[in-house]
Design an enzyme around this catalytic site. Structure first.
Site, mmCIF file in Angstrom:
data_model
loop_
_atom_site.group_PDB
_atom_site.id
_atom_site.type_symbol
_atom_site.label_atom_id
_atom_site.label_comp_id
_atom_site.label_asym_id
_atom_site.label_seq_id
_atom_site.Cartn_x
_atom_site.Cartn_y
_atom_site.Cartn_z
ATOM 1 N N ASP A 146 -8.987 -5.087 -5.525
ATOM 2 C CA ASP A 146 -8.296 -3.989 -4.837
ATOM 3 C C ASP A 146 -8.220 -2.812 -5.797
ATOM 4 O O ASP A 146 -7.589 -2.904 -6.857
ATOM 5 C CB ASP A 146 -6.895 -4.423 -4.407
ATOM 6 C CG ASP A 146 -6.121 -3.311 -3.704
ATOM 7 O OD1 ASP A 146 -6.737 -2.277 -3.377
ATOM 8 O OD2 ASP A 146 -4.916 -3.487 -3.481
ATOM 9 N N HIS B 231 -7.726 -5.306 -0.809
ATOM 10 C CA HIS B 231 -6.508 -4.580 -0.440
ATOM 11 C C HIS B 231 -5.808 -5.183 0.777
ATOM 12 O O HIS B 231 -4.608 -4.959 0.971
ATOM 13 C CB HIS B 231 -6.866 -3.116 -0.157
ATOM 14 C CG HIS B 231 -5.695 -2.209 0.035
ATOM 15 N ND1 HIS B 231 -4.773 -1.962 -0.960
ATOM 16 C CD2 HIS B 231 -5.266 -1.489 1.107
ATOM 17 C CE1 HIS B 231 -3.847 -1.130 -0.519
ATOM 18 N NE2 HIS B 231 -4.119 -0.829 0.734
ATOM 19 N N SER C 98 0.834 -1.195 0.000
ATOM 20 C CA SER C 98 0.000 0.000 0.000
ATOM 21 C C SER C 98 0.877 1.257 0.000
ATOM 22 O O SER C 98 1.664 1.449 -0.924
ATOM 23 C CB SER C 98 -0.964 -0.035 1.191
ATOM 24 O OG SER C 98 -1.951 0.965 1.084
#
Length: 281
Positions: A217, A266, A161
């Site tokens: 995601d 995610h 991320s």
């Protein structure tokens, strides 16, 4: 990055005007090699460990430096793996309000980093440049020390991320500061952070950067005014499901996933649940 990412998802929905239509291309993805999946899964383990405040070691990596810059709230670690013969830089993803503010600070700035010769016209989003700038010299000094101890080791950088997007900078930084030493990086669930000149510069470094993305995601599709680089790999957590994608907008991969912000996919990466796999044995 759980409470933080729920908040981030709401904030990013308010930024929906930044999302533009994605061009339609012919699907060109092919099945990924087992070796690529294994490397991406190992990178996911290390990236998960960055959320877990691991001390001493993480999944076979001997940690020699804890990265923790309070000014920019930037964390991670540096270490070495004797079995892999690698020196590794691992950056943490979003866990705090400051991280979220960094995630959404898309103001373009001209990057200046010691040992890096960015080409004229390079622009990087401030929310990623400033955190990396705050730890760059410390990381380079630690890697320099480890190279002196392990001169035959290769280099790697990774993160998930926000940490994955920081990998776009850590890869370039290490490649530029230590030319001639092979480098492989894995940017997991990363959003793009630079303009096309920055992306071309990253591509030209001569190592290997994988973009590792999970199905469902939307983070990799954020900020279309910026450009990804590297080879995308996309799957749903298993080797058979993992594809090696073609280009940066292969609709068989994240570009065709129909997601544009933080979503359920995610929170895992190549079979690893972020922050829940501890530090290994």
């Amino acid at each position: 990055m759980f409470v933080a990412d729920v908040t981030l998802a709401f904030v990013l929905l308010l930024c929906s005007s930044l999302v533009t239509a994605i061009p339609i291309f012919e699907k060109r993805a092919t099945s990924a090699n087992q070796s690529d999946f294994d490397e991406l899964q190992r990178a996911a383990e290390l990236s998960s460990a960055a959320y877990s405040d691991c001390q001493g070691s993480a999944f076979g990596l001997n940690i020699t430096l804890q990265i923790n810059n309070l000014g920019t709230d930037t964390q991670g670690f540096v270490g070495y793996d004797t079995s892999k013969q690698r020196i590794s830089v691992v950056m943490r993803g979003s866990t705090t309000v400051q991280d979220i503010l960094n995630d959404i600070n898309i103001l373009p700035v001209i990057p200046v980093l010691s040992g890096v010769s960015f080409p004229l016209g390079t622009l990087v989003m401030a929310g990623l440049y400033l955190p990396w700038l705050s730890v760059h010299d410390q990381v380079i000094a630690e890697v320099t020390s480890l190279i002196a101890q392990f001169p035959t080791y290769t280099l790697e950088t990774t993160g998930h991320s926000l940490g994955g997007s920081l990998t776009y900078l850590s890869y370039i930084s290490l490649a530029q500061n230590f030319p001639g030493i092979p480098i492989t990086s894995n940017a997991l669930a990363a959003f793009p952070i630079g303009n096309s000149i920055f992306a071309a510069f990253g591509t030209a470094q001569g190592g290997l950067l994988r973009r590792g993305n999970n199905a469902n995601d939307g983070v990799p599709n954020m900020y279309p005014s910026y450009t990804h680089y590297g080879v995308e790999f996309f799957g749903s957590g298993t080797a058979p499901s993992t594809l090696q994608c073609s280009g940066q907008r292969d609709p068989a991969c994240s570009a065709g996933d129909g997601q544009f912000t933080v979503s359920l996919g995610h929170f895992s990466s190549f079979g690893i649940n972020m922050a829940f796999d501890g530090c290994g044995t």
